[in-house]
Motif scaffolding. Structure first.
Motif, PDB file in Angstrom:
ATOM      1  N   ILE A   1       0.841  -1.206   0.000  1.00 49.92           N
ATOM      2  CA  ILE A   1       0.000   0.000   0.000  1.00 49.92           C
ATOM      3  C   ILE A   1       0.873   1.251   0.000  1.00 49.92           C
ATOM      4  O   ILE A   1       0.589   2.226  -0.715  1.00 49.92           O
ATOM      5  CB  ILE A   1      -0.938  -0.024   1.213  1.00 49.92           C
ATOM      6  N   TRP A   2       1.938   1.237   0.786  1.00 48.24           N
ATOM      7  CA  TRP A   2       2.797   2.422   0.904  1.00 48.24           C
ATOM      8  C   TRP A   2       3.579   2.667  -0.384  1.00 48.24           C
ATOM      9  O   TRP A   2       3.468   3.734  -1.005  1.00 48.24           O
ATOM     10  CB  TRP A   2       3.749   2.195   2.073  1.00 48.24           C
ATOM     11  N   LEU A   3       4.355   1.692  -0.812  1.00 48.81           N
ATOM     12  CA  LEU A   3       5.201   1.870  -1.988  1.00 48.81           C
ATOM     13  C   LEU A   3       4.369   2.016  -3.259  1.00 48.81           C
ATOM     14  O   LEU A   3       4.579   2.937  -4.056  1.00 48.81           O
ATOM     15  CB  LEU A   3       6.147   0.671  -2.114  1.00 48.81           C
ATOM     16  N   GLY A   4       3.424   1.109  -3.469  1.00 45.22           N
ATOM     17  CA  GLY A   4       2.621   1.160  -4.688  1.00 45.22           C
ATOM     18  C   GLY A   4       1.773   2.402  -4.790  1.00 45.22           C
ATOM     19  O   GLY A   4       1.652   3.011  -5.862  1.00 45.22           O
ATOM     20  N   GLY A   5       1.177   2.814  -3.661  1.00 44.94           N
ATOM     21  CA  GLY A   5       0.354   4.026  -3.691  1.00 44.94           C
ATOM     22  C   GLY A   5       1.157   5.259  -4.048  1.00 44.94           C
ATOM     23  O   GLY A   5       0.735   6.079  -4.871  1.00 44.94           O
ATOM     24  N   LEU A   6       2.338   5.405  -3.444  1.00 44.59           N
ATOM     25  CA  LEU A   6       3.164   6.578  -3.734  1.00 44.59           C
ATOM     26  C   LEU A   6       3.644   6.569  -5.184  1.00 44.59           C
ATOM     27  O   LEU A   6       3.658   7.607  -5.859  1.00 44.59           O
ATOM     28  CB  LEU A   6       4.364   6.603  -2.784  1.00 44.59           C
ATOM     29  N   ALA A   7       4.024   5.385  -5.693  1.00 41.48           N
ATOM     30  CA  ALA A   7       4.515   5.314  -7.068  1.00 41.48           C
ATOM     31  C   ALA A   7       3.421   5.654  -8.069  1.00 41.48           C
ATOM     32  O   ALA A   7       3.653   6.394  -9.037  1.00 41.48           O
ATOM     33  CB  ALA A   7       5.064   3.911  -7.341  1.00 41.48           C
ATOM     34  N   VAL A   8       2.230   5.147  -7.858  1.00 42.77           N
ATOM     35  CA  VAL A   8       1.130   5.430  -8.791  1.00 42.77           C
ATOM     36  C   VAL A   8       0.740   6.902  -8.742  1.00 42.77           C
ATOM     37  O   VAL A   8       0.420   7.502  -9.777  1.00 42.77           O
ATOM     38  CB  VAL A   8      -0.071   4.521  -8.479  1.00 42.77           C
TER      39      VAL A   8
ATOM     40  N   LEU B   1      16.802   1.720   6.906  1.00 45.21           N
ATOM     41  CA  LEU B   1      16.070   2.355   5.810  1.00 45.21           C
ATOM     42  C   LEU B   1      14.685   2.797   6.274  1.00 45.21           C
ATOM     43  O   LEU B   1      14.201   3.861   5.882  1.00 45.21           O
ATOM     44  CB  LEU B   1      15.946   1.391   4.635  1.00 45.21           C
ATOM     45  N   LEU B   2      14.047   1.986   7.112  1.00 43.63           N
ATOM     46  CA  LEU B   2      12.710   2.350   7.587  1.00 43.63           C
ATOM     47  C   LEU B   2      12.758   3.601   8.452  1.00 43.63           C
ATOM     48  O   LEU B   2      11.860   4.457   8.383  1.00 43.63           O
ATOM     49  CB  LEU B   2      12.116   1.176   8.369  1.00 43.63           C
ATOM     50  N   LEU B   3      13.815   3.734   9.264  1.00 49.72           N
ATOM     51  CA  LEU B   3      13.962   4.952  10.064  1.00 49.72           C
ATOM     52  C   LEU B   3      14.157   6.175   9.169  1.00 49.72           C
ATOM     53  O   LEU B   3      13.582   7.248   9.422  1.00 49.72           O
ATOM     54  CB  LEU B   3      15.134   4.801  11.023  1.00 49.72           C
ATOM     55  N   LEU B   4      14.976   6.020   8.124  1.00 50.16           N
ATOM     56  CA  LEU B   4      15.158   7.129   7.188  1.00 50.16           C
ATOM     57  C   LEU B   4      13.848   7.487   6.493  1.00 50.16           C
ATOM     58  O   LEU B   4      13.527   8.669   6.305  1.00 50.16           O
ATOM     59  CB  LEU B   4      16.220   6.754   6.143  1.00 50.16           C
ATOM     60  N   LEU B   5      13.080   6.464   6.128  1.00 44.46           N
ATOM     61  CA  LEU B   5      11.790   6.716   5.478  1.00 44.46           C
ATOM     62  C   LEU B   5      10.830   7.411   6.430  1.00 44.46           C
ATOM     63  O   LEU B   5      10.026   8.251   6.014  1.00 44.46           O
ATOM     64  CB  LEU B   5      11.191   5.388   4.999  1.00 44.46           C
ATOM     65  N   GLY B   6      10.914   7.074   7.715  1.00 43.79           N
ATOM     66  CA  GLY B   6      10.083   7.769   8.689  1.00 43.79           C
ATOM     67  C   GLY B   6      10.428   9.250   8.770  1.00 43.79           C
ATOM     68  O   GLY B   6       9.545  10.104   8.862  1.00 43.79           O
ATOM     69  N   GLY B   7      11.730   9.549   8.726  1.00 47.89           N
ATOM     70  CA  GLY B   7      12.137  10.955   8.714  1.00 47.89           C
ATOM     71  C   GLY B   7      11.653  11.678   7.472  1.00 47.89           C
ATOM     72  O   GLY B   7      11.181  12.829   7.549  1.00 47.89           O
ATOM     73  N   LEU B   8      11.757  11.025   6.309  1.00 49.55           N
ATOM     74  CA  LEU B   8      11.251  11.639   5.075  1.00 49.55           C
ATOM     75  C   LEU B   8       9.747  11.859   5.156  1.00 49.55           C
ATOM     76  O   LEU B   8       9.227  12.882   4.694  1.00 49.55           O
ATOM     77  CB  LEU B   8      11.583  10.748   3.872  1.00 49.55           C
TER      78      LEU B   8
ATOM     79  N   LEU C   1      10.201  11.215  -4.487  1.00 56.02           N
ATOM     80  CA  LEU C   1      11.090  10.435  -5.354  1.00 56.02           C
ATOM     81  C   LEU C   1      12.213   9.786  -4.544  1.00 56.02           C
ATOM     82  O   LEU C   1      12.580   8.624  -4.789  1.00 56.02           O
ATOM     83  CB  LEU C   1      11.674  11.340  -6.440  1.00 56.02           C
ATOM     84  N   LEU C   2      12.774  10.518  -3.580  1.00 55.30           N
ATOM     85  CA  LEU C   2      13.800   9.936  -2.720  1.00 55.30           C
ATOM     86  C   LEU C   2      13.221   8.794  -1.895  1.00 55.30           C
ATOM     87  O   LEU C   2      13.866   7.751  -1.695  1.00 55.30           O
ATOM     88  CB  LEU C   2      14.381  11.022  -1.810  1.00 55.30           C
ATOM     89  N   GLU C   3      11.994   8.963  -1.433  1.00 56.32           N
ATOM     90  CA  GLU C   3      11.327   7.915  -0.659  1.00 56.32           C
ATOM     91  C   GLU C   3      11.142   6.655  -1.501  1.00 56.32           C
ATOM     92  O   GLU C   3      11.361   5.531  -1.027  1.00 56.32           O
ATOM     93  CB  GLU C   3       9.976   8.430  -0.157  1.00 56.32           C
ATOM     94  N   LEU C   4      10.744   6.813  -2.761  1.00 55.23           N
ATOM     95  CA  LEU C   4      10.584   5.667  -3.650  1.00 55.23           C
ATOM     96  C   LEU C   4      11.912   4.939  -3.864  1.00 55.23           C
ATOM     97  O   LEU C   4      11.956   3.703  -3.891  1.00 55.23           O
ATOM     98  CB  LEU C   4      10.008   6.120  -4.997  1.00 55.23           C
ATOM     99  N   ALA C   5      12.994   5.702  -4.015  1.00 51.11           N
ATOM    100  CA  ALA C   5      14.296   5.073  -4.207  1.00 51.11           C
ATOM    101  C   ALA C   5      14.702   4.251  -2.984  1.00 51.11           C
ATOM    102  O   ALA C   5      15.168   3.112  -3.111  1.00 51.11           O
ATOM    103  CB  ALA C   5      15.353   6.144  -4.503  1.00 51.11           C
TER     104      ALA C   5
END
Length: 604
Positions: free
Chosen positions: A204-211, A273-280, A310-314
Motif C-alpha cells: 500500500i505504501w510503496l505502490g500508492g506513492l509510485a502510482v 532504511l525504515l527509520l530514514l523513510l520515517g524521517g522523510l 522520489l527519494l522515498e521511492l528510491a
C-alpha cells in the motif's frame, strides 16, 4: 469527438526505471549471496536459479506492490475519473508483470528445492510432487491469483473494479506470506502473520506513492488525495516497524547473530532504511501542512514534497531488494523439533496446562495479524479528515478492537488448538461480540439501503448469510484444514469477524419505514440459528474434526465428545442473553408501533 489519448512515457523515464531495476537486481543478488553463506545445497540448482531467484523476487515484489497500492489509491482516494483510469492502467500493467515474475519465481523455487538446474533434462520431472508441498501449493496459488488479478484489472476503470483488484492483490500477498521462512515450529504462525502484515503494508505504501507520481499535476498534488495517502502511509510505517522487528526476532537464534549473520544484518539494514523513510515522511507531512499553493511558499512546498517522494521511492526500492534477497535465503534460526506428545506433533505447540482459573489467565499467544487489524481500524477511525462521530460510536469501536485482540491473542487462542469448546467459543464471540461491535459503527452502504428499502424481508437472508458460511465451514472438511494450516486458520477468523459485522450492518440498513417488529425478525433469525447450532453441539454424538480434537493426547478433559457438549453449553450461554436483549428491543418497538408519536428518529 475523439477520446483523449494517454500521454506516453518519455524514453528517458523508461531508461531511468530500467536502470534503477537493474541496480536493485544486482544488489539483491549480492545480498542473497551474502545471506546464503555456506549452505551449499542452495547452489546445486545452477547459476540461473541462484541469480534469477532474487531478481524474480524483486520484480514480483515491486510489481505486486504497485498493483496493490495503486488499486487502493484508485479505489478509495481518487475521485476524478481520468485520474482513476490512468492509475488503473498502471495497475493493469503491474499486475501482468507480477504474474510473469511469479511464474519465474515458481520455476526458480522448484529448481532450488529439487536441486535441478533450469533447462536440465530432468527439470520438471517431479513437478507434481513439488506442487504437493506447502511451498509448491502457495507458489501456484499466488500465480493463479495474480493471473486473475490481471484479468480483472483490464475489465474497466470503475471504483468497483479498483477495489476488486485491491482485494485480489491482497490475496496474492497472502499467498506470498505463506511461502515465507519461519523460525521454528512454535513460531511458524508468528512468522507467517508478520510476513503478511509486512507485505500488505509495503504494498500500500510503496505502490500508492509510485502510482500517485504517474498522475497529472492536478491529481498528483490534490490536497485531499495527498492527505489521505499520507495517513495511510503512516499506518503502513507503524505496521512495517512492528512486524519487521517481530519477524526478525523469531528468525534469530540469539542476539549475537547481529554481528555474525548476514541474514540478520540485512534485516537491520532494512530497519535503518525504515527509520530514514520515517524521517522523510515527517518532512513530507510538514510540506502538506504548509499547503500546495500556486505560488510562493505553496509552490515551494509542492516542489519539495515531490523531491522527497522520489527519494522515498528510491529508498523503498532498495528495501524491497534487500527483502527479496532475504526471501531467497534461509534464516539463521534452525527448524525446531516439534514438542513431544500428540499435541506437539499436531499443533507445533506443547499441550497447555489444564484450564484452571490461574493457568487460563496466564495463557497468551500473541497474534500479529489480529493486533495489526485492530490498530489499523483505530488509526483509520481517527484519521485527520475523519467526520465528527459521537463518543458512543468511538467507544464501541474501541471495545470491538479490544475484544478482537483478546480473542485472537488470549487464552482462547491457546486452547482453541486442542479443545472443541475453546475453538467454538472463540469464533462465536468473534461473531456476536467483536463483529457486532465493529459492524455497529461501520458505514451502511447506499446500495444495501436501496436493496432493502421497501423490501425489509430481504434483510433476513442477508443477515444470516455470514453465520451460515461459518457453520458450513465447521461441518465441512475445511475445519480440519483450518486447524492444520495457518492460512485457513486466519481465513476462518476473518470470516467470523466479517460475518458478525455484516449482520450488524444489515440490521442497521432496515428502513425506518418498516414495521417495528421487522427489525426484531432480522435480529432474531441469526440468533435462532446460533441457538439451534448450540443445541446440536450439545446433543450430537458426532465429534467435529475427530482426527484432530480426538487425537491431542490430553491427560485432562480427555473425552473430546464431552468437551463438544461443553461447546454447545457455551454457545447457548452466549446466545440466550443476546436473544433476551433482542426480545426486549422487540417489545420496545411494539410499544412504539402502538404509539407512533413516541417513535424516535432512526439514525444510521
Amino acid at each position: 469527438m475523439t477520446a483523449p489519448t494517454t500521454p506516453r512515457p518519455r524514453p528517458a523515464v523508461i531508461l531511468l526505471l530500467l536502470g534503477g531495476f537493474a541496480l536493485l537486481s544486482g544488489l539483491s543478488i549480492l545480498a542473497a549471496e551474502a545471506a546464503r553463506g555456506e549452505i551449499l545445497v542452495l547452489l546445486d540448482a545452477g547459476p540461473a536459479a541462484r541469480y534469477g531467484a532474487p531478481v524474480a523476487a524483486t520484480l514480483a515484489d515491486l510489481a505486486g506492490a504497485l498493483t496493490l497500492g495503486g488499486a487502493v489509491v484508485a479505489g478509495w482516494l481518487l475521485r476524478d475519473a481520468a485520474d482513476r483510469a490512468r492509475a488503473l492502467l498502471v495497475v493493469a500493467i503491474a499486475a501482468g508483470v507480477t504474474t510473469l515474475a511469479r511464474g519465474l519465481s515458481l520455476a526458480f523455487s522448484y529448481a532450488i528445492a529439487t536441486g535441478q538446474p533450469v533447462g536440465s533434462p530432468r527439470f520438471g520431472s517431479d513437478l507434481s510432487v513439488f506442487f504437493g508441498t506447502d511451498l509448491g501449493i502457495w507458489l501456484l496459488s499466488g500465480l493463479v491469483i495474480a493471473a486473475a488479478t490481471t484479468t480483472v484489472a483490464v475489465l474497466g476503470t470503475s471504483v468497483g473494479i479498483a477495489r476488486t483488484v485491491a482485494v485480489l492483490a491482497s490475496l496474492v500477498a497472502f499467498a506470498a506470506a505463506m511461502t515465507g521462512h519461519a523460525a521454528g515450529d512454535e513460531t511458524h504462525e508468528v512468522g507467517t502473520s508478520t510476513m503478511l502484515v509486512h507485505l500488505l503494508a509495503v504494498g500500500i505504501w510503496l505502490g500508492g506513492l509510485a502510482v500517485l507520481q504517474t498522475l497529472p499535476p492536478g491529481g498528483r498534488d490534490d490536497q485531499r488525495v495527498v492527505r489521505g495517502y499520507s495517513h495511510l502511509a503512516l499506518i503502513c510505517w507503524v505496521a512495517l516497524a512492528l512486524s519487521g522487528v517481530w519477524a526478525l526476532a523469531v528468525r534469530m537464534n540469539q542476539p549475537g547473530e547481529i554481528l555474525t549473520s548476514a541474514y540478520v544484518q540485512l534485516g537491520l539494514a532494512k530497519a535503518v532504511l525504515l527509520l530514514l523513510l520515517g524521517g522523510l515522511g515527517a518532512l513530507q507531512r510538514q510540506q502538506i501542512a504548509a499547503g500546495f499553493g500556486a505560488e510562493g511558499a505553496g509552490e515551494h512546498a509542492r516542489a519539495t514534497y515531490r523531491r522527497l517522494a522520489l527519494l522515498e521511492l528510491a529508498l523503498m526500492g532498495l528495501a524491497v531488494a534487500l527483502a527479496a534477497a532475504m526471501s531467497s535465503s534461509p534464516p539463521p534460526a534452525e527448524v525446531g523439533i516439534p514438542p513431544s506428545g500428540p499435541a506437539g506433533v499436531l499443533t507445533g505447540y506443547p499441550l497447555p496446562a489444564a484450564p484452571e482459573p490461574l493457568t487460563v489467565l496466564g495463557a497468551w499467544r500473541p497474534d500479529p495479524f489480529g493486533m495489526a487489524l485492530a490498530c489499523a481500524l483505530v488509526l483509520l477511525w481517527w484519521r485527520p479528515r475523519a467526520p465528527h462521530r459521537p463518543r458512543a460510536q468511538s467507544r464501541r469501536l474501541l471495545a470491538g478492537t479490544v475484544v478482537l485482540v483478546l480473542l485472537t491473542s488470549g487464552p482462547l487462542n491457546v486452547y482453541s488448538k486442542v479443545l472443541v469448546s475453546a475453538h467454538v467459543l472463540q469464533h462465536v464471540l468473534l461473531i456476536v461480540v467483536a463483529g457486532v461491535l465493529l459492524g455497529g459503527v461501520a458505514a451502511v452502504p447506499a446500495r444495501l439501503r436501496t436493496l432493502v428499502h421497501g423490501r425489509w424481508w430481504l434483510a433476513v437472508p442477508l443477515a444470516v448469510a455470514g453465520p451460515v458460511l461459518v457453520l458450513a465451514w465447521y461441518v465441512s472438511p475445511f475445519l480440519r484444514v483450518a486447524l492444520d494450516g495457518h492460512a485457513a486458520h486466519l481465513a476462518l477468523q476473518v470470516l467470523a469477524l466479517a460475518a458478525g459485522a455484516f449482520t450488524a450492518v444489515v440490521v442497521r440498513a432496515v428502513p425506518a419505514t418498516a414495521p417495528g417488529w421487522a427489525g426484531l425478525v432480522v435480529r432474531a433469525v441469526p440468533l435462532l440459528l446460533g441457538l439451534g447450532a448450540g443445541i446440536v453441539l450439545l446433543l450430537s454424538d458426532t465429534l467435529l474434526a475427530a482426527s484432530w480434537f480426538g487425537a491431542t493426547g490430553r491427560t485432562w478433559w480427555a473425552d473430546a465428545l464431552v468437551d463438544q457438549h461443553r461447546a454447545g453449553i457455551a454457545m447457548l450461554a452466549v446466545m440466550v442473553p443476546a436473544a433476551l436483549v433482542v426480545i426486549g428491543q422487540g417489545l420496545s418497538a411494539a410499544r412504539r408501533d402502538r404509539h407512533p408519536d413516541r417513535r424516535p428518529a432512526r439514525t444510521a
